[in-house]
Design an enzyme around this catalytic site. Structure first.
Site, PDB file in Angstrom:
ATOM      1  N   CYS A  43      18.690 -10.951 -19.184  1.00 34.97           N
ATOM      2  CA  CYS A  43      19.520 -10.670 -17.937  1.00 34.97           C
ATOM      3  C   CYS A  43      20.297 -11.828 -17.720  1.00 34.97           C
ATOM      4  CB  CYS A  43      18.472 -10.360 -16.871  1.00 34.97           C
ATOM      5  SG  CYS A  43      19.338  -9.868 -14.997  1.00 34.97           S
ATOM      6  N   ASP A  45      20.583 -12.859 -14.851  1.00 35.40           N
ATOM      7  CA  ASP A  45      20.390 -13.733 -13.764  1.00 35.40           C
ATOM      8  C   ASP A  45      20.093 -15.298 -14.038  1.00 35.40           C
ATOM      9  OD1 ASP A  45      18.082 -14.845 -11.837  1.00 35.40           O
ATOM     10  OD2 ASP A  45      17.999 -12.660 -10.905  1.00 35.40           O
ATOM     11  N   ARG A  47      18.288 -17.320 -13.170  1.00 34.02           N
ATOM     12  CA  ARG A  47      16.941 -17.915 -13.077  1.00 34.02           C
ATOM     13  C   ARG A  47      16.170 -17.630 -14.355  1.00 34.02           C
ATOM     14  NH1 ARG A  47      15.263 -14.759  -7.816  1.00 34.02           N
ATOM     15  NH2 ARG A  47      16.443 -13.236  -9.143  1.00 34.02           N
ATOM     16  N   HIS A  99      12.808  -9.192 -16.535  1.00 32.31           N
ATOM     17  CA  HIS A  99      12.100 -10.162 -15.642  1.00 32.31           C
ATOM     18  C   HIS A  99      11.617  -8.993 -14.371  1.00 32.31           C
ATOM     19  CE1 HIS A  99      15.468 -10.885 -12.566  1.00 32.31           C
ATOM     20  NE2 HIS A  99      16.225 -10.641 -13.738  1.00 32.31           N
ATOM     21  N   CYS A 102      14.178  -8.243 -10.971  1.00 34.25           N
ATOM     22  CA  CYS A 102      15.581  -7.976 -11.524  1.00 34.25           C
ATOM     23  C   CYS A 102      16.241  -7.067 -10.326  1.00 34.25           C
ATOM     24  CB  CYS A 102      15.472  -7.219 -12.776  1.00 34.25           C
ATOM     25  SG  CYS A 102      17.086  -7.131 -13.624  1.00 34.25           S
TER      26      CYS A 102
HETATM   27 CO    CO Z   1      17.693  -9.366 -13.630  1.00 30.56          CO
END
Ligand code: CO
Length: 211
Positions: A43, A45, A47, A99, A102
């Site tokens: 992803c 993302d 993090r 994750h 998400c």
């Molecule tokens: Co995500």
């Protein structure tokens, strides 16, 4: 310039110095070529940084990231990364890493509209529709969200297995294992969902290509 922007440039200089202090030929050697054993599809993302969470060094992991770690078979970007990783770099493993928490997966569970991204999220809604019975039976919203994240990863791994790229590699006897992982934002640990595809015979018959 913002402090953050200045700081990342300084960080880069410090990082170069620290690498050279360990090995004066570090960048010279890396520039000769790459031979990563792993393709990571994760992803976007911020993090979930691929290299950091698995302790991989530069040169060890080929990376593709998009919103909600999707494997969409009309996505030329994903297909190009996959083709290069499998057919040129000859990676041995492909990990789809989702994750918990998400935002893309969460958006797909709601009726929210977020602009052009709605069209991307629709692919995730399809996964919800296909698994509506199982997901709809989960009363607790967080538990349903977590399960949806896991189901979505499994679906993306099966979509990888369906590609002509992966099926050709298997037909040619190339060593290639697909994995589905979920990363816990609040723990740092990954969970291996143990999705197993090692030949196209593991796919529903309609997807098996006569290559
Ligand atoms: Co995500």
């Amino acid at each position: 310039m913002s402090d953050f922007y200045k700081r990342i440039l300084e960080n880069n200089r410090e990082w170069v110095e620290s690498q050279l202090a360990i090995d004066p030929n570090y960048f010279k050697d890396l520039s000769k070529g790459q031979n990563p054993p792993l393709l990571w599809i994760g992803c976007s993302d911020s993090r979930v940084p691929a290299n950091e969470i698995i302790g991989a060094k530069p040169g060890e992991v080929f990376v593709h990231r998009n919103i909600a770690n999707m494997v969409i078979h009309t996505d030329m970007n994903m297909l190009s990364v996959l083709d290069y990783a499998v057919n040129v770099l000859k990676v041995k493993h492909v990990i789809v890493c989702g994750h918990y928490g998400c935002g893309g997966v969460k958006a797909a569970m709601t009726n929210g509209s977020f602009g052009i991204i709605d069209n991307w999220i629709r692919h995730i809604k399809d996964v919800y529709r296909l698994n509506k019975k199982e997901l709809g039976a989960i009363q607790d919203e967080d538990a349903r969200f977590n399960k949806f994240v896991e189901i979505n990863v499994k679906e993306q791994v099966s979509d990888l297995a369906k590609t002509s790229i992966v099926q050709s590699a298997w037909k040619n006897g190339q060593e290639l294992t697909l994995h589905g992982w979920v990363y816990g934002l609040n723990s740092g640990f990954v969970t291996d969902l143990e999705v197993n595809y090692s030949s196209n015979e593991d796919l529903p018959e309609i997807y098996q290509l006569d290559i």
